[in-house]
Structures are given as structure tokens and as C-alpha cells.
Scaffold this motif. Structure first.
Motif, short mmCIF file in Angstrom:
data_model
loop_
_atom_site.label_atom_id
_atom_site.label_comp_id
_atom_site.label_asym_id
_atom_site.label_seq_id
_atom_site.Cartn_x
_atom_site.Cartn_y
_atom_site.Cartn_z
N SER A 190 0.82 -1.22 0.00
CA SER A 190 0.00 0.00 0.00
C SER A 190 0.85 1.26 0.00
N ALA A 191 1.99 1.22 0.66
CA ALA A 191 2.86 2.39 0.76
C ALA A 191 3.48 2.76 -0.58
N ARG A 192 3.61 1.81 -1.47
CA ARG A 192 4.15 2.04 -2.81
C ARG A 192 5.59 2.55 -2.83
N ASP A 193 6.31 2.44 -1.72
CA ASP A 193 7.68 2.94 -1.65
C ASP A 193 8.70 1.95 -2.21
N ALA A 194 8.44 0.67 -2.08
CA ALA A 194 9.41 -0.35 -2.47
C ALA A 194 8.88 -1.18 -3.63
N ASP A 195 9.81 -1.74 -4.38
CA ASP A 195 9.39 -2.63 -5.46
C ASP A 195 8.94 -3.97 -4.86
N LEU A 196 8.20 -4.73 -5.63
CA LEU A 196 7.59 -5.95 -5.12
C LEU A 196 8.62 -7.01 -4.75
N VAL A 197 9.74 -7.09 -5.45
CA VAL A 197 10.78 -8.06 -5.10
C VAL A 197 11.33 -7.75 -3.71
N THR A 198 11.57 -6.48 -3.43
CA THR A 198 12.07 -6.07 -2.12
C THR A 198 11.05 -6.40 -1.03
N ILE A 199 9.79 -6.15 -1.30
CA ILE A 199 8.73 -6.45 -0.33
C ILE A 199 8.66 -7.95 -0.10
N TYR A 216 9.85 -14.13 1.59
CA TYR A 216 9.73 -14.93 0.37
C TYR A 216 10.97 -14.74 -0.49
N ARG A 217 11.49 -15.83 -1.00
CA ARG A 217 12.70 -15.76 -1.82
C ARG A 217 12.43 -15.39 -3.26
N ASP A 218 11.22 -15.67 -3.72
CA ASP A 218 10.92 -15.31 -5.11
C ASP A 218 9.56 -14.64 -5.19
N LEU A 219 9.41 -13.85 -6.22
CA LEU A 219 8.21 -13.05 -6.40
C LEU A 219 6.96 -13.90 -6.65
N ASP A 220 7.11 -15.03 -7.35
CA ASP A 220 5.94 -15.87 -7.62
C ASP A 220 5.31 -16.41 -6.34
N ALA A 221 6.15 -16.86 -5.40
CA ALA A 221 5.63 -17.37 -4.13
C ALA A 221 4.95 -16.24 -3.35
N PHE A 222 5.56 -15.07 -3.35
CA PHE A 222 4.96 -13.92 -2.68
C PHE A 222 3.63 -13.54 -3.32
N ARG A 223 3.61 -13.51 -4.64
CA ARG A 223 2.40 -13.15 -5.37
C ARG A 223 1.25 -14.11 -5.02
N SER A 224 1.55 -15.40 -4.96
CA SER A 224 0.53 -16.39 -4.61
C SER A 224 0.02 -16.18 -3.19
#
Length: 108
Positions: A67-76, A82-90
């Protein structure tokens, strides 16, 4: 950190540990100066399991950061364990019903 009130104290420890590494029950118990078994018993007395509590902390932290939009999704993703974006996205979609990108596009 004193474990007299297990839920908020454990949640604070999870947030602190999560900033550096994965918040395992062993790491959180160590941060609270107690044993993993004692932590499990105290959480159980509050009708909680460690994994449920850790997942709740990840969810709240992830939603706040997206929500803060300060960081990119990989960093979040890395910040919440989460080590990878796909797992985080799920996981994010399981928590909110939306992908992080779709959630971020909504007006606050």
C-alpha cells in the motif's frame, strides 16, 4: 522482550526477526529468551499456532508495504520472507484476493 503477553510480544519478535531472516519458531523463541516448546505452549494457551501467527504478521506487513508504494515488489517479497516473487504473489493473492500489482493500483 518478555513473554508475559505472548501474542503482541511474539508478533513484535516476528517482525524484528523477519527483517533479517525467516521467522522460525526457534529464532523467535531465542529472541524472546525462551524455548520453542514454551513459546508453543503459550501460543496454544491463546488458541494460536506459531505458523498461523507468523503468516498473519507476513500478511499485515505485506499489505502495509504494498500500500505504501515505496518499495518494489521483489524487495517487499524478501522483506516478508519470500525468496521469489511468484511465491509472494501467490501468498498475497491468497491473503487479499488480489495480486500485489492489482492491490497497489487501487486508490487508498
Amino acid at each position: 522482550i518478555v513473554l508475559s503477553t505472548p501474542i503482541p510480544t511474539a508478533m513484535a519478535a516476528i517482525v524484528t526477526v523477519m527483517a533479517e531472516t525467516a521467522p522460525t519458531i526457534r529464532r523467535i523463541a531465542c529472541a524472546l529468551a525462551t524455548s520453542p516448546r514454551t513459546l508453543q505452549r503459550r501460543l496454544a494457551a491463546a488458541s494460536l499456532q506459531f505458523n498461523t501467527l507468523a503468516d498473519d504478521v507476513r500478511r499485515v506487513t505485506a499489505v502495509r508495504l504494498v500500500s505504501a508504494r515505496d518499495a518494489d515488489l521483489v524487495t517487499i517479497a524478501r522483506r516478508v520472507g519470500y525468496r521469489d516473487l511468484d511465491a509472494f504473489r501467490s501468498a498475497f493473492q491468497r491473503w487479499t484476493g488480489k495480486t500485489p500489482r492489482d492491490y497497489r493500483r487501487e486508490p487508498n
